[in-house]
Write a protein that holds these residues in place. Structure first.
Motif: not given
Length: 155
Positions: A84-90
Motif C-alpha cells: 500500500l502507498t503511504r496515502r493508502q495507509l493513511e
C-alpha cells in the motif's frame, strides 16, 4: 357426470410446459458451458505463456488434467503482496477509526471521490470485499495499530 379432480386447467398446463421447457434449455446450456470450460482449460494448458511463467518462478508446468482437482492456491509470500502507498495507509488508518469517507477526506484534505479511489485500491490490494473486511485484514497483517477503537467521532 365428469370427475374434474384430476383435470389440470389449460392455463396451468401451459405454465408447466413452459417451466419444463426452460429447465431443459438450462440443462443444455450448462452442458455447453461445461464443454466450453473444458476446451478453455485445455487451450490454456497448451499455451507457451503458461510454460514461460512457470519457468520464470522455477516451477514445473503441469497442464491441468480433466477431472483432477487443482490444489488450493498457496498464500502469496509477504514480498509478493502488493504494498500500500503511504496515502493508502493513511486512509486505511482513518478507516480503522470508523471514519466515514467524507470525514476521511476532510482529515486528509482530499475529496470524497479521491477517498473512494484509495479505498477501491486498498480493497483490491488486500483482497477485501468491503470496509470491514479491509480493516480486519489490515489488523491481521499488522498494517494498522490494533489499539485503535472505533467510537463516536467528534468534529
Amino acid at each position: 357426470m365428469i370427475d374434474r379432480t384430476n383435470v389440470v386447467p389449460m392455463a396451468d398446463r401451459r405454465i408447466t410446459d413452459g417451466v419444463d421447457a426452460a429447465i431443459v434449455a438450462l440443462d443444455e446450456l450448462l452442458a455447453i458451458l461445461e464443454k466450453l470450460g473444458d476446451f478453455a482449460r485445455r487451450a490454456r494448458g497448451g499455451l507457451p505463456a503458461g510454460r514461460e511463467q512457470a519457468d520464470e518462478c522455477g516451477a514445473v508446468f503441469v497442464p491441468e488434467q480433466q477431472g483432477v482437482p487443482r490444489p488450493a492456491e498457496p498464500e502469496q509470500p509477504a514480498d509478493r503482496v502488493q504494498r500500500l502507498t503511504r496515502r493508502q495507509l493513511e486512509v486505511l488508518n482513518l478507516l480503522t477509526q470508523g471514519l466515514s469517507n467524507r470525514r476521511i477526506g476532510r482529515s486528509l484534505h482530499i475529496t470524497e471521490q479521491t477517498v473512494k479511489a484509495h479505498l477501491h485500491m486498498i480493497y483490491h490490494k488486500l483482497g477485501a470485499a468491503d470496509r470491514t473486511e479491509a480493516v480486519v485484514i489490515a489488523m491481521h497483517r499488522g498494517l494498522v495499530p490494533r489499539g485503535h477503537r472505533a467510537g463516536p467521532v467528534q468534529d
